[in-house]
Motif scaffolding. Structure first.
Motif, PDB file in Angstrom:
ATOM      1  N   ALA A 151       0.860  27.721  45.505  1.00  0.00           N
ATOM      2  CA  ALA A 151       0.187  27.120  44.349  1.00  0.00           C
ATOM      3  C   ALA A 151      -0.646  28.126  43.573  1.00  0.00           C
ATOM      4  O   ALA A 151      -0.802  28.012  42.357  1.00  0.00           O
ATOM      5  CB  ALA A 151      -0.682  25.954  44.809  1.00  0.00           C
ATOM      6  N   GLY A 152      -1.175  29.119  44.278  1.00  0.00           N
ATOM      7  CA  GLY A 152      -1.998  30.120  43.603  1.00  0.00           C
ATOM      8  C   GLY A 152      -1.233  30.951  42.595  1.00  0.00           C
ATOM      9  O   GLY A 152      -1.821  31.521  41.673  1.00  0.00           O
ATOM     10  N   LEU A 153       0.078  31.033  42.759  1.00  0.00           N
ATOM     11  CA  LEU A 153       0.921  31.828  41.854  1.00  0.00           C
ATOM     12  C   LEU A 153       1.638  30.976  40.813  1.00  0.00           C
ATOM     13  O   LEU A 153       2.410  31.486  40.020  1.00  0.00           O
ATOM     14  CB  LEU A 153       1.953  32.623  42.657  1.00  0.00           C
ATOM     15  CG  LEU A 153       1.393  33.825  43.423  1.00  0.00           C
ATOM     16  CD1 LEU A 153       2.369  34.304  44.482  1.00  0.00           C
ATOM     17  CD2 LEU A 153       1.039  34.952  42.466  1.00  0.00           C
ATOM     18  N   ASP A 154       1.377  29.676  40.834  1.00  0.00           N
ATOM     19  CA  ASP A 154       2.003  28.810  39.840  1.00  0.00           C
ATOM     20  C   ASP A 154       1.589  29.231  38.431  1.00  0.00           C
ATOM     21  O   ASP A 154       0.413  29.510  38.168  1.00  0.00           O
ATOM     22  CB  ASP A 154       1.581  27.357  40.074  1.00  0.00           C
ATOM     23  CG  ASP A 154       2.201  26.418  39.063  1.00  0.00           C
ATOM     24  OD1 ASP A 154       3.411  26.185  39.159  1.00  0.00           O
ATOM     25  OD2 ASP A 154       1.477  25.963  38.151  1.00  0.00           O
ATOM     26  N   GLY A 155       2.552  29.294  37.546  1.00  0.00           N
ATOM     27  CA  GLY A 155       2.266  29.712  36.169  1.00  0.00           C
ATOM     28  C   GLY A 155       2.368  31.205  35.944  1.00  0.00           C
ATOM     29  O   GLY A 155       2.112  31.681  34.822  1.00  0.00           O
ATOM     30  N   THR A 156       2.761  31.967  36.962  1.00  0.00           N
ATOM     31  CA  THR A 156       2.947  33.408  36.801  1.00  0.00           C
ATOM     32  C   THR A 156       3.986  33.671  35.712  1.00  0.00           C
ATOM     33  O   THR A 156       5.081  33.114  35.725  1.00  0.00           O
ATOM     34  CB  THR A 156       3.402  34.053  38.129  1.00  0.00           C
ATOM     35  OG1 THR A 156       2.379  33.871  39.106  1.00  0.00           O
ATOM     36  CG2 THR A 156       3.673  35.536  37.946  1.00  0.00           C
ATOM     37  N   ARG A 157       3.621  34.524  34.781  1.00  0.00           N
ATOM     38  CA  ARG A 157       4.468  34.787  33.616  1.00  0.00           C
ATOM     39  C   ARG A 157       5.194  36.120  33.793  1.00  0.00           C
ATOM     40  O   ARG A 157       4.562  37.182  33.882  1.00  0.00           O
ATOM     41  CB  ARG A 157       3.634  34.786  32.335  1.00  0.00           C
ATOM     42  CG  ARG A 157       2.965  33.436  32.089  1.00  0.00           C
ATOM     43  CD  ARG A 157       1.907  33.512  30.994  1.00  0.00           C
ATOM     44  NE  ARG A 157       2.468  33.723  29.673  1.00  0.00           N
ATOM     45  CZ  ARG A 157       2.897  32.741  28.877  1.00  0.00           C
ATOM     46  NH1 ARG A 157       2.835  31.473  29.291  1.00  0.00           N
ATOM     47  NH2 ARG A 157       3.372  33.009  27.674  1.00  0.00           N
ATOM     48  N   VAL A 158       6.524  36.025  33.863  1.00  0.00           N
ATOM     49  CA  VAL A 158       7.373  37.204  34.060  1.00  0.00           C
ATOM     50  C   VAL A 158       8.210  37.400  32.803  1.00  0.00           C
ATOM     51  O   VAL A 158       8.953  36.505  32.404  1.00  0.00           O
ATOM     52  CB  VAL A 158       8.285  37.032  35.288  1.00  0.00           C
ATOM     53  CG1 VAL A 158       9.185  38.264  35.458  1.00  0.00           C
ATOM     54  CG2 VAL A 158       7.464  36.780  36.551  1.00  0.00           C
ATOM     55  N   VAL A 159       8.093  38.556  32.192  1.00  0.00           N
ATOM     56  CA  VAL A 159       8.888  38.873  31.009  1.00  0.00           C
ATOM     57  C   VAL A 159       9.984  39.854  31.418  1.00  0.00           C
ATOM     58  O   VAL A 159       9.718  40.863  32.089  1.00  0.00           O
ATOM     59  CB  VAL A 159       8.026  39.465  29.882  1.00  0.00           C
ATOM     60  CG1 VAL A 159       8.903  40.024  28.756  1.00  0.00           C
ATOM     61  CG2 VAL A 159       7.082  38.400  29.331  1.00  0.00           C
ATOM     62  N   LEU A 160      11.202  39.556  31.022  1.00  0.00           N
ATOM     63  CA  LEU A 160      12.359  40.382  31.339  1.00  0.00           C
ATOM     64  C   LEU A 160      12.959  40.968  30.068  1.00  0.00           C
ATOM     65  O   LEU A 160      13.319  40.239  29.143  1.00  0.00           O
ATOM     66  CB  LEU A 160      13.414  39.537  32.066  1.00  0.00           C
ATOM     67  CG  LEU A 160      14.784  40.182  32.301  1.00  0.00           C
ATOM     68  CD1 LEU A 160      14.656  41.428  33.178  1.00  0.00           C
ATOM     69  CD2 LEU A 160      15.746  39.173  32.922  1.00  0.00           C
ATOM     70  N   ILE A 161      13.039  42.299  30.040  1.00  0.00           N
ATOM     71  CA  ILE A 161      13.842  42.984  29.036  1.00  0.00           C
ATOM     72  C   ILE A 161      14.862  43.834  29.796  1.00  0.00           C
ATOM     73  O   ILE A 161      14.624  44.241  30.928  1.00  0.00           O
ATOM     74  CB  ILE A 161      13.011  43.853  28.066  1.00  0.00           C
ATOM     75  CG1 ILE A 161      12.204  44.913  28.832  1.00  0.00           C
ATOM     76  CG2 ILE A 161      12.101  42.998  27.216  1.00  0.00           C
ATOM     77  CD1 ILE A 161      11.457  45.884  27.935  1.00  0.00           C
ATOM     78  N   THR A 162      15.988  44.079  29.196  1.00  0.00           N
ATOM     79  CA  THR A 162      17.036  44.808  29.899  1.00  0.00           C
ATOM     80  C   THR A 162      18.083  45.293  28.905  1.00  0.00           C
ATOM     81  O   THR A 162      18.177  44.781  27.779  1.00  0.00           O
ATOM     82  CB  THR A 162      17.699  43.909  30.965  1.00  0.00           C
ATOM     83  OG1 THR A 162      18.650  44.682  31.704  1.00  0.00           O
ATOM     84  CG2 THR A 162      18.384  42.707  30.356  1.00  0.00           C
ATOM     85  N   ASP A 163      18.835  46.290  29.305  1.00  0.00           N
ATOM     86  CA  ASP A 163      19.950  46.775  28.484  1.00  0.00           C
ATOM     87  C   ASP A 163      19.516  47.100  27.055  1.00  0.00           C
ATOM     88  O   ASP A 163      20.148  46.657  26.086  1.00  0.00           O
ATOM     89  CB  ASP A 163      21.081  45.742  28.491  1.00  0.00           C
ATOM     90  CG  ASP A 163      21.632  45.513  29.893  1.00  0.00           C
ATOM     91  OD1 ASP A 163      22.505  46.285  30.307  1.00  0.00           O
ATOM     92  OD2 ASP A 163      21.163  44.579  30.561  1.00  0.00           O
ATOM     93  N   THR A 164      18.439  47.860  26.946  1.00  0.00           N
ATOM     94  CA  THR A 164      17.978  48.274  25.624  1.00  0.00           C
ATOM     95  C   THR A 164      18.962  49.264  24.986  1.00  0.00           C
ATOM     96  O   THR A 164      19.087  49.317  23.764  1.00  0.00           O
ATOM     97  CB  THR A 164      16.582  48.896  25.704  1.00  0.00           C
ATOM     98  OG1 THR A 164      16.500  49.763  26.852  1.00  0.00           O
ATOM     99  CG2 THR A 164      15.509  47.820  25.830  1.00  0.00           C
ATOM    100  N   HIS A 165      19.619  50.053  25.804  1.00  0.00           N
ATOM    101  CA  HIS A 165      20.684  50.950  25.344  1.00  0.00           C
ATOM    102  C   HIS A 165      20.287  51.754  24.107  1.00  0.00           C
ATOM    103  O   HIS A 165      21.028  51.785  23.108  1.00  0.00           O
ATOM    104  CB  HIS A 165      21.968  50.163  25.058  1.00  0.00           C
ATOM    105  CG  HIS A 165      22.708  49.765  26.289  1.00  0.00           C
ATOM    106  ND1 HIS A 165      23.464  50.641  27.037  1.00  0.00           N
ATOM    107  CD2 HIS A 165      22.809  48.565  26.916  1.00  0.00           C
ATOM    108  CE1 HIS A 165      23.996  50.005  28.061  1.00  0.00           C
ATOM    109  NE2 HIS A 165      23.612  48.745  28.025  1.00  0.00           N
ATOM    110  N   TYR A 166      19.134  52.419  24.166  1.00  0.00           N
ATOM    111  CA  TYR A 166      18.801  53.345  23.086  1.00  0.00           C
ATOM    112  C   TYR A 166      19.927  54.370  22.982  1.00  0.00           C
ATOM    113  O   TYR A 166      20.380  54.920  23.980  1.00  0.00           O
ATOM    114  CB  TYR A 166      17.484  54.050  23.379  1.00  0.00           C
ATOM    115  CG  TYR A 166      16.324  53.115  23.596  1.00  0.00           C
ATOM    116  CD1 TYR A 166      16.004  52.137  22.664  1.00  0.00           C
ATOM    117  CD2 TYR A 166      15.550  53.196  24.757  1.00  0.00           C
ATOM    118  CE1 TYR A 166      14.937  51.275  22.869  1.00  0.00           C
ATOM    119  CE2 TYR A 166      14.477  52.342  24.966  1.00  0.00           C
ATOM    120  CZ  TYR A 166      14.171  51.377  24.024  1.00  0.00           C
ATOM    121  OH  TYR A 166      13.125  50.526  24.234  1.00  0.00           O
TER     122      TYR A 166
END
Length: 406
Positions: free
Chosen positions: A168-183
């Protein structure tokens, strides 16, 4: 028993022969594919049931031949030893254009021609001309739209993900995923900065990059990757390698990400703790790492989880979705992946499914393991995205025992 053994031996021999034929076919694919991509539309648009004036037929054929010859030559100069960005741009653009034109000339050549025949519209010549102009028009519109889609800052896709073992203490944890930027060959430094600005509006606890940062070495693409240093997270910024890093001196990318303030999770983990509860955040090298020959580079899940409490939920970063079989076998709670680009240019996702268990979105595997596959933040090669939009993903982790105030 002898009959059974002989049957198994025969089956093994048959499977071995089939695999051998498949390998031989794959070796010839780089030669066969360009011919099909250019020759089929050429035939359907210029010759199938049509009688264009000779100058039109000759000019059109010359354009297709130029594409057939020019595309491979440009791609070799762009992506081979010379690494000439202008050539890569030309070759990649021609590849995307030929794929779109091939797809829609075949589809409309069958479906539209059938519809016109059934409804009695015109004669054979009229129907052929309608199909030609419809194919060219559709391809032009989709390529223009696909270019805009590829170059824009991705929209944010938000979803709640419930993990049964999350405290319950970690409920609402916000994880942002970016991937394959391929500069890559097209300079996207400004685009990179705008992506990072968008990420920073999401107030993430954890920001993840699951690989394929660029096409090219860290030294060559440093300016495009530099804005990643500005990404903000309250707990951590973590990164794992993708297969394209292993085409471009992977260790250089690991070192650069470390320099930019990202923590490379190379077969290791860190702990995210809040409210008395703990989440194990682990990462593995890409599955192609071992074949790269780089010392110490390989996908090693046991090493990534070594020392972690087995009662704690695990969030795993692995570039390719097909790593999910190994993750599910040890009870990982959530795997984050990219690699597929959602197919990038429809209907390529059907081919992606031959190699990967999922193309995009959230899926269930095993008894408790979830996999989220991103369609990717950037694009690879052809600067087009058709019916496969890019994304920045915000995953809000939810606990079944979450506190009322969460």
């Amino acid at each position: 028993m002898a009959d059974t053994s002989e049957t198994r031996s025969a089956d093994s021999a048959a499977h071995g022969a089939q695999r051998s034929r498949l390998r031989r076919l794959m070796r010839y694919l780089p030669l066969i594919a360009p011919v099909l991509l250019w020759a089929v539309p050429c035939w359907l648009l210029l010759y199938a049931g049509q009688h264009w004036p000779l100058p039109v037929a000759l000019a059109g054929t010359a354009l297709f031949v130029l594409g057939l010859v020019g595309m491979p030559l440009a791609m070799v100069r762009g992506h081979g030893r010379r690494q000439q960005d202008w050539a890569a741009i030309v070759g990649d653009t021609l590849l995307g254009a030929s794929w779109v034109l091939f797809t829609w000339s075949v589809l409309l050549g069958v479906l539209l021609r059938l519809a016109l025949t059934v409804t009695g519209v015109g004669d054979g010549q009229d129907r052929a001309r309608i199909v030609t102009w419809a194919s060219l028009g559709t391809a032009a519109v989709l390529l223009a739209w696909g270019y805009v889609e590829a170059r824009r800052v991705p929209r944010v896709r938000r979803l709640d993900v419930q993990l049964p073992r999350l405290g319950a203490g970690l409920d609402g944890t916000r994880v942002v995923l970016i991937t394959d930027t391929h500069y890559g060959p097209l300079d996207r430094a400004r685009w990179s900065a705008r992506v990072c600005e968008t990420v920073n509006t999401l107030q993430a606890d954890l920001v993840c990059h699951t690989g394929d940062i660029a096409d090219g070495t860290a030294e060559r693409r440093r300016a495009q990757a530099a804005p990643l240093a500005a990404v903000q997270a309250t707990r951590a910024r973590v990164y794992v390698t993708g297969n394209h890093e292993y085409y471009s001196e992977a260790q250089g990318w690991v070192d650069l990400m470390d320099e930019l303030g990202w923590e490379p999770l190379r077969n290791r983990h860190l702990l995210l703790e809040r409210g008395g509860d703990t989440l194990v955040v682990a990462g593995v090298d890409d599955v192609t790492a071992h074949s790269s020959g780089l010392t110490g580079h390989r996908a090693h899940l046991a090493g990534a989880l070594h020392g972690a409490d087995p009662d704690h939920p695990v969030l795993l970063l692995a570039h390719q979705p097909k790593f999910i079989d190994r993750a599910a076998a040890v009870g990982v709670d959530l795997q984050l992946s990219g690699h597929t680009h959602g197919g990038q240019i429809w209907p390529f996702h059907h081919l992606v499914r031959l190699d990967q268990p999922t193309v995009a979105g959230l899926s269930h595997h095993g008894t408790r393991t979830l996999l989220y596959t991103s369609r990717g933040t950037g694009f690879w090669g052809p600067p087009f995205r058709v019916f496969a939009p890019s994304e920045i993903t915000l995953l809000v982790l939810r606990s079944p025992q979450r506190l009322p105030s969460s």
